[in-house]
Design a protein around this motif. Structure first.
Motif, PDB file in Angstrom:
ATOM      1  N   GLN A   1       0.851  -1.187   0.000  1.00 28.17           N
ATOM      2  CA  GLN A   1       0.000   0.000   0.000  1.00 28.17           C
ATOM      3  C   GLN A   1       0.891   1.243   0.000  1.00 28.17           C
ATOM      4  OE1 GLN A   1      -0.450  -2.384   2.741  1.00 28.17           O
ATOM      5  NE2 GLN A   1      -1.615  -3.532   1.218  1.00 28.17           N
ATOM      6  N   LEU A   2       0.526   2.188  -0.828  1.00 25.93           N
ATOM      7  CA  LEU A   2       1.239   3.461  -0.892  1.00 25.93           C
ATOM      8  C   LEU A   2       0.271   4.575  -0.526  1.00 25.93           C
ATOM      9  CD1 LEU A   2       3.288   3.093  -4.217  1.00 25.93           C
ATOM     10  CD2 LEU A   2       3.927   2.430  -1.903  1.00 25.93           C
ATOM     11  N   VAL A   3       0.660   5.417   0.392  1.00 25.13           N
ATOM     12  CA  VAL A   3      -0.169   6.548   0.803  1.00 25.13           C
ATOM     13  C   VAL A   3       0.587   7.832   0.497  1.00 25.13           C
ATOM     14  CG1 VAL A   3      -1.336   7.700   2.709  1.00 25.13           C
ATOM     15  CG2 VAL A   3      -1.289   5.191   2.598  1.00 25.13           C
ATOM     16  N   GLU A   4       0.019   8.617  -0.398  1.00 28.88           N
ATOM     17  CA  GLU A   4       0.642   9.867  -0.820  1.00 28.88           C
ATOM     18  C   GLU A   4      -0.015  11.050  -0.100  1.00 28.88           C
ATOM     19  OE1 GLU A   4       1.184   8.263  -5.419  1.00 28.88           O
ATOM     20  OE2 GLU A   4      -0.262   9.794  -4.912  1.00 28.88           O
TER      21      GLU A   4
ATOM     22  N   SER B   1       4.903  13.457  -0.082  1.00 22.35           N
ATOM     23  CA  SER B   1       5.372  12.308   0.680  1.00 22.35           C
ATOM     24  C   SER B   1       4.641  11.058   0.214  1.00 22.35           C
ATOM     25  CB  SER B   1       5.093  12.493   2.176  1.00 22.35           C
ATOM     26  OG  SER B   1       5.737  13.616   2.683  1.00 22.35           O
ATOM     27  N   CYS B   2       5.317   9.930   0.305  1.00 22.59           N
ATOM     28  CA  CYS B   2       4.709   8.647  -0.059  1.00 22.59           C
ATOM     29  C   CYS B   2       5.256   7.586   0.880  1.00 22.59           C
ATOM     30  CB  CYS B   2       5.026   8.300  -1.503  1.00 22.59           C
ATOM     31  SG  CYS B   2       4.494   6.635  -2.004  1.00 22.59           S
ATOM     32  N   ALA B   3       4.366   6.997   1.654  1.00 22.93           N
ATOM     33  CA  ALA B   3       4.753   5.959   2.607  1.00 22.93           C
ATOM     34  C   ALA B   3       4.284   4.600   2.106  1.00 22.93           C
ATOM     35  CB  ALA B   3       4.134   6.252   3.975  1.00 22.93           C
ATOM     36  N   ALA B   4       5.204   3.656   2.081  1.00 19.43           N
ATOM     37  CA  ALA B   4       4.897   2.302   1.624  1.00 19.43           C
ATOM     38  C   ALA B   4       4.756   1.373   2.818  1.00 19.43           C
ATOM     39  CB  ALA B   4       6.004   1.801   0.702  1.00 19.43           C
ATOM     40  N   SER B   5       3.757   0.504   2.757  1.00 20.78           N
ATOM     41  CA  SER B   5       3.560  -0.473   3.824  1.00 20.78           C
ATOM     42  C   SER B   5       3.086  -1.787   3.209  1.00 20.78           C
ATOM     43  CB  SER B   5       2.540   0.041   4.837  1.00 20.78           C
ATOM     44  OG  SER B   5       1.274   0.233   4.216  1.00 20.78           O
ATOM     45  N   GLY B   6       3.160  -2.836   4.012  1.00 20.26           N
ATOM     46  CA  GLY B   6       2.778  -4.159   3.524  1.00 20.26           C
ATOM     47  C   GLY B   6       3.914  -5.137   3.755  1.00 20.26           C
TER      48      GLY B   6
ATOM     49  N   ALA C   1      14.154   3.670   6.830  1.00 20.64           N
ATOM     50  CA  ALA C   1      13.554   3.080   8.037  1.00 20.64           C
ATOM     51  C   ALA C   1      12.029   3.158   7.997  1.00 20.64           C
ATOM     52  CB  ALA C   1      14.088   3.785   9.280  1.00 20.64           C
ATOM     53  N   GLN C   2      11.506   4.201   7.351  1.00 22.51           N
ATOM     54  CA  GLN C   2      10.063   4.412   7.280  1.00 22.51           C
ATOM     55  C   GLN C   2       9.480   4.020   5.931  1.00 22.51           C
ATOM     56  OE1 GLN C   2       8.257   5.372   9.935  1.00 22.51           O
ATOM     57  NE2 GLN C   2      10.152   5.464  11.149  1.00 22.51           N
ATOM     58  N   ASN C   3      10.321   3.516   5.024  1.00 21.51           N
ATOM     59  CA  ASN C   3       9.854   3.179   3.662  1.00 21.51           C
ATOM     60  C   ASN C   3       9.086   4.348   3.043  1.00 21.51           C
ATOM     61  OD1 ASN C   3      11.005   0.652   3.712  1.00 21.51           O
ATOM     62  ND2 ASN C   3       9.112  -0.415   4.249  1.00 21.51           N
ATOM     63  N   THR C   4       9.664   5.518   3.176  1.00 20.65           N
ATOM     64  CA  THR C   4       8.993   6.733   2.708  1.00 20.65           C
ATOM     65  C   THR C   4       9.893   7.483   1.734  1.00 20.65           C
ATOM     66  OG1 THR C   4       7.742   6.923   4.772  1.00 20.65           O
ATOM     67  CG2 THR C   4       7.948   8.906   3.423  1.00 20.65           C
TER      68      THR C   4
ATOM     69  N   GLY D   1       9.415 -12.632  -1.887  1.00 21.92           N
ATOM     70  CA  GLY D   1      10.325 -13.199  -2.865  1.00 21.92           C
ATOM     71  C   GLY D   1      10.015 -12.860  -4.309  1.00 21.92           C
ATOM     72  N   VAL D   2       8.990 -12.035  -4.537  1.00 24.41           N
ATOM     73  CA  VAL D   2       8.577 -11.694  -5.890  1.00 24.41           C
ATOM     74  C   VAL D   2       8.756 -10.193  -6.106  1.00 24.41           C
ATOM     75  CG1 VAL D   2       6.667 -11.665  -7.537  1.00 24.41           C
ATOM     76  CG2 VAL D   2       6.911 -13.572  -5.928  1.00 24.41           C
ATOM     77  N   LYS D   3       9.297  -9.839  -7.254  1.00 23.16           N
ATOM     78  CA  LYS D   3       9.451  -8.429  -7.581  1.00 23.16           C
ATOM     79  C   LYS D   3       8.078  -7.810  -7.799  1.00 23.16           C
ATOM     80  CE  LYS D   3      12.333  -5.501 -10.558  1.00 23.16           C
ATOM     81  NZ  LYS D   3      11.308  -4.540 -10.959  1.00 23.16           N
ATOM     82  N   PHE D   4       7.863  -6.640  -7.230  1.00 24.13           N
ATOM     83  CA  PHE D   4       6.547  -6.013  -7.269  1.00 24.13           C
ATOM     84  C   PHE D   4       6.708  -4.540  -7.585  1.00 24.13           C
ATOM     85  CE2 PHE D   4       2.135  -6.545  -6.277  1.00 24.13           C
ATOM     86  CZ  PHE D   4       1.693  -5.296  -5.884  1.00 24.13           C
ATOM     87  N   ASP D   5       5.840  -4.035  -8.458  1.00 25.36           N
ATOM     88  CA  ASP D   5       5.871  -2.640  -8.869  1.00 25.36           C
ATOM     89  C   ASP D   5       4.577  -1.991  -8.387  1.00 25.36           C
ATOM     90  OD1 ASP D   5       5.924  -0.819 -11.999  1.00 25.36           O
ATOM     91  OD2 ASP D   5       7.026  -0.449 -10.158  1.00 25.36           O
ATOM     92  N   ALA D   6       4.678  -1.133  -7.376  1.00 25.14           N
ATOM     93  CA  ALA D   6       3.487  -0.547  -6.764  1.00 25.14           C
ATOM     94  C   ALA D   6       3.314   0.911  -7.158  1.00 25.14           C
ATOM     95  CB  ALA D   6       3.592  -0.655  -5.250  1.00 25.14           C
ATOM     96  N   TRP D   7       2.048   1.325  -7.287  1.00 26.82           N
ATOM     97  CA  TRP D   7       1.722   2.707  -7.634  1.00 26.82           C
ATOM     98  C   TRP D   7       0.774   3.304  -6.601  1.00 26.82           C
ATOM     99  CZ3 TRP D   7       3.879   5.413 -11.592  1.00 26.82           C
ATOM    100  CH2 TRP D   7       4.594   4.693 -12.543  1.00 26.82           C
ATOM    101  N   GLY D   8       0.973   4.571  -6.308  1.00 29.01           N
ATOM    102  CA  GLY D   8       0.064   5.299  -5.453  1.00 29.01           C
ATOM    103  C   GLY D   8      -1.160   5.753  -6.226  1.00 29.01           C
ATOM    104  N   GLN D   9      -2.113   6.333  -5.503  1.00 26.82           N
ATOM    105  CA  GLN D   9      -3.370   6.737  -6.111  1.00 26.82           C
ATOM    106  C   GLN D   9      -3.262   8.069  -6.841  1.00 26.82           C
ATOM    107  OE1 GLN D   9      -2.584   7.118  -2.982  1.00 26.82           O
ATOM    108  NE2 GLN D   9      -3.328   9.121  -2.281  1.00 26.82           N
TER     109      GLN D   9
END
Length: 119
Positions: A3-6, A21-26, A74-77, A103-111
């Motif tokens: 999840q990306l929160v912008e 700002s964009c914080a990644a979680s998951g 540290a914050q994945n931001t 273990g899988v490459k993943f390409d995530a996009w924010g909203q």
């Protein structure tokens, strides 16, 4: 999975500044690169800036010297400091994260977050 929160978009006058700002979680195992893209009405999405795990960064020619990308591992931001904004910078800005999940490459996009620069 990711999840990306912008945040940080808005309306600003030409010459002003904004910080995105964009914080990644998951279930993120590692992040290879984080970046910002933008898409203006009637135009293709384009890379604005990207920063890799070693903190090396690259920028679109149109924003060099005005925008600065940084990341907090540290914050994945990831952040995008935008100075001396111009009306041509008006667009929807999207965060992108190139990471590994389970273990899988993943390409995530924010909203996407709207940036509007008035003249």
């Amino acid at each position: 999975q990711v999840q990306l929160v912008e945040s940080g978009g808005g309306l600003v006058q030409a010459g002003g500044s904004l910080r995105l700002s964009c914080a990644a979680s998951g279930r993120i195992v590692s992040i290879h690169a984080m970046g910002w893209y933008r898409q203006a009405p009637g135009k293709q999405r384009e890379l604005v800036a990207a920063i890799r795990s070693g903190s090396s960064a690259n920028y679109a020619d149109s924003v060099k010297g005005r925008f600065t990308i940084s990341r907090d591992n540290a914050q994945n931001t990831v952040y995008l400091q935008m100075n001396s904004l111009k009306p041509d910078d008006t667009a929807v800005y999207y965060c992108n994260v190139d990471c590994v999940v389970a273990g899988v490459k993943f390409d995530a996009w924010g909203q996407g977050t709207q940036v509007t620069v008035s003249s």
